[in-house]
Scaffold this motif. Structure first.
Motif, PDB file in Angstrom:
ATOM      1  N   GLU A   1      44.883  -9.353  40.877  1.00  0.00           N
ATOM      2  CA  GLU A   1      45.019  -9.958  42.195  1.00  0.00           C
ATOM      3  C   GLU A   1      43.693 -10.573  42.642  1.00  0.00           C
ATOM      4  O   GLU A   1      43.689 -11.548  43.386  1.00  0.00           O
ATOM      5  CB  GLU A   1      45.458  -8.905  43.205  1.00  0.00           C
ATOM      6  CG  GLU A   1      46.812  -8.292  42.914  1.00  0.00           C
ATOM      7  CD  GLU A   1      47.130  -7.177  43.879  1.00  0.00           C
ATOM      8  OE1 GLU A   1      47.732  -7.449  44.943  1.00  0.00           O
ATOM      9  OE2 GLU A   1      46.761  -6.016  43.585  1.00  0.00           O
TER      10      GLU A   1
ATOM     11  N   ARG B   1      43.995 -19.590  37.789  1.00  0.00           N
ATOM     12  CA  ARG B   1      45.181 -19.840  38.614  1.00  0.00           C
ATOM     13  C   ARG B   1      46.322 -20.427  37.785  1.00  0.00           C
ATOM     14  O   ARG B   1      47.497 -20.078  37.991  1.00  0.00           O
ATOM     15  CB  ARG B   1      44.815 -20.764  39.777  1.00  0.00           C
ATOM     16  CG  ARG B   1      43.896 -20.086  40.792  1.00  0.00           C
ATOM     17  CD  ARG B   1      43.785 -20.873  42.083  1.00  0.00           C
ATOM     18  NE  ARG B   1      43.047 -20.113  43.091  1.00  0.00           N
ATOM     19  CZ  ARG B   1      41.760 -20.255  43.375  1.00  0.00           C
ATOM     20  NH1 ARG B   1      41.056 -21.176  42.735  1.00  0.00           N
ATOM     21  NH2 ARG B   1      41.175 -19.509  44.286  1.00  0.00           N
TER      22      ARG B   1
ATOM     23  N   ALA C   1      48.019 -17.630  35.997  1.00  0.00           N
ATOM     24  CA  ALA C   1      48.925 -16.861  36.853  1.00  0.00           C
ATOM     25  C   ALA C   1      50.272 -17.561  36.988  1.00  0.00           C
ATOM     26  O   ALA C   1      51.333 -16.917  36.926  1.00  0.00           O
ATOM     27  CB  ALA C   1      48.290 -16.646  38.226  1.00  0.00           C
TER      28      ALA C   1
ATOM     29  N   VAL D   1      46.180 -14.993  43.394  1.00  0.00           N
ATOM     30  CA  VAL D   1      44.887 -14.551  42.876  1.00  0.00           C
ATOM     31  C   VAL D   1      43.775 -15.011  43.812  1.00  0.00           C
ATOM     32  O   VAL D   1      43.724 -16.178  44.202  1.00  0.00           O
ATOM     33  CB  VAL D   1      44.634 -15.095  41.458  1.00  0.00           C
ATOM     34  CG1 VAL D   1      43.284 -14.615  40.931  1.00  0.00           C
ATOM     35  CG2 VAL D   1      45.746 -14.675  40.509  1.00  0.00           C
TER      36      VAL D   1
END
Length: 455
Positions: free
Chosen positions: A242, A262, A265, A275
């Motif tokens: 996270e 990113r 993710a 994130v």
């Protein structure tokens, strides 16, 4: 609305952390790290500055690559001696209401079920303010301390960590239903056995048959931090993290890393905004530019660039003591911090160039200036580096944090770049604004769904 900057104080349960040698400064108090008051005072200071968290680094080995010895490490206190960071959290939480805690723990040093209870305990005691920085280690000395001959292969360490997390998700998210704890005195039922289940796991690295020993805490799973930005490290972050901590030398490297994290993710079925990315920085600030430069020069007189080089040796696995200042360095592949090795190779760093970037004994980008200049530089990092915030490394403790709070925070607040009060709820909710628990789109959600479907 302008994007608010997130801030962690980056420190460690030891005298020397990132900016090496500054424990010798006459105003530095880091030698008091064995005293509880040092940490509770720091927590209260950071709470006054509305810091999102204190990020506690840790290692379970020693830096013995430079000169093939631990002698310099001991003389300069290069993260040695070092105490357990988890022991600090309860005391710091007791004197704060909003400050979060990101604690580094190596998966290879823990039994999953026992570690799960320890973190749940801290989540209860902090009322949902605990985060875990997941590391797989990079020191052979740590492996030897735990009875192994050497550090495991880099990618396999992440394979093991993936399985470790899957088992923890089962314990944190799947062992107890939200309504399992009844506390019915009259019926003499504290917990409903029908709503608590045993977790069974049979994997490549771990076997377990256990009930989670703690009742559900506010967050269940702590906020998940991770700092690996190698190819395999980014895959791990894409699935689990996270908050990702990066150590780029400039905004260009930060931007490339942020975009890759990113994008990873998204490819893992999450969202880019799931994130938060923190860059490591060192700040020296005073009321005027002239005074800030004088303060920097004062600090630099006590710093130890050689200690910083020894730290970098441990991270890269290269004994820089064997090289002349301008001699080409053979950067090979290994099981150490691959991103550090790759960056040094790409930029052709020599011993001289590495030392020249460690005026304060540390390797993080350095900002020196008056409050407005520092705020300007932070905004540039946010815009050009595409990061969400910063892990601020300490210099002279605790004055470096006091200076930042007293001088820089008000400027950032005036610009709408920093909060004026803590938000509601847990650390996770304050960071993401979507509640205390991990969202269903996170991989932990699958283990929650399995539990809900169980008989």
């Amino acid at each position: 609305m302008r994007k608010e900057i997130l801030l962690n104080a980056f420190t460690m349960n030891c005298a020397g952390h990132i900016n090496h040698g500054l424990w010798t400064h006459p105003r530095d108090q880091s030698h008091r790290y064995t005293r509880l008051g040092y940490w509770t005072d720091l927590a209260a200071t950071l709470e006054r500055g509305l810091f999102d968290g204190v990020f506690l680094a840790d290692i379970v080995g020693v830096y013995d690559v430079y000169q093939q010895s631990v002698d310099l490490t001991l003389r300069e206190s290069i993260q040695l001696p070092v105490n357990d960071p988890l022991m600090l959290v309860s005391a710091m939480a007791a004197v704060t209401k909003g400050l979060g805690f990101g604690v580094t723990v190596n998966v290879n040093a823990e039994a999953p079920a026992i570690f799960a209870r320890r973190i749940s305990t801290l989540d209860h005691l902090t009322e949902g303010r605990i985060g875990w920085n997941i590391v797989t280690g990079y020191l052979d000395s740590a492996a030897r301390a735990m009875g192994e001959t050497a550090l495991g292969e880099h990618d396999q360490r992440y394979d093991r960590a993936d399985e470790f997390l899957d088992l923890l998700y089962r314990l944190w998210e799947g062992s107890w239903d939200d309504d399992a704890v009844i506390r019915d005195r009259r019926a003499r039922v504290y917990s409903d056995p029908a709503r608590v289940r045993k977790i069974r796991h049979e994997g490549k690295f771990y076997r377990a048959e256990a009930y989670h020993l703690s009742e559900p805490s506010r967050q269940r799973t702590p906020v998940l931090y991770q700092a690996g930005t190698s190819g395999r490290g980014r895959m791990f972050a894409a699935r689990h993290a996270e908050c990702v901590f990066i150590s780029p030398p400039d905004t260009g490297v930060a931007r490339a890393a942020s975009r890759a994290i990113r994008q990873g993710a998204v490819e893992a079925g999450r969202r880019a905004e799931d994130v938060r990315i923190f860059a490591g920085l060192t700040v020296v600030v005073d009321r005027t530019e002239k005074k800030a430069k004088e303060k920097f020069e004062d600090y630099a007189r006590y710093a130890s660039p050689e200690a910083g080089l020894a730290h970098f040796s441990a991270g890269t696995g290269i004994d820089f003591s064997q090289y002349d200042l301008d001699e080409p360095i053979a950067y090979g592949k290994g099981n150490f911090v691959q991103t550090s090795v790759d960056l040094a190779r790409a930029r052709g760093w020599t011993k001289r160039s590495i030392l020249s970037g460690m005026a304060l004994g540390g390797r993080y980008p350095l900002i020196v200036g008056d409050p407005a200049q520092v705020a300007d530089a932070l905004e540039v990092w946010i815009a050009e580096g595409e990061v969400d915030g910063f892990n601020l490394a300490r210099t002279v403790a605790p004055e470096s944090y006091e200076d930042f709070i007293d001088l820089v925070i008000p400027i950032l607040q005036e610009r709408g770049r920093y909060k004026t009060a803590y938000g509601a709820g847990s650390l996770r909710n304050r960071l993401f604004g979507e509640g205390d628990r991990l969202p269903d789109r996170h991989p932990a959600g699958a283990f929650r769904a399995q539990a809900e479907g169980a008989e």
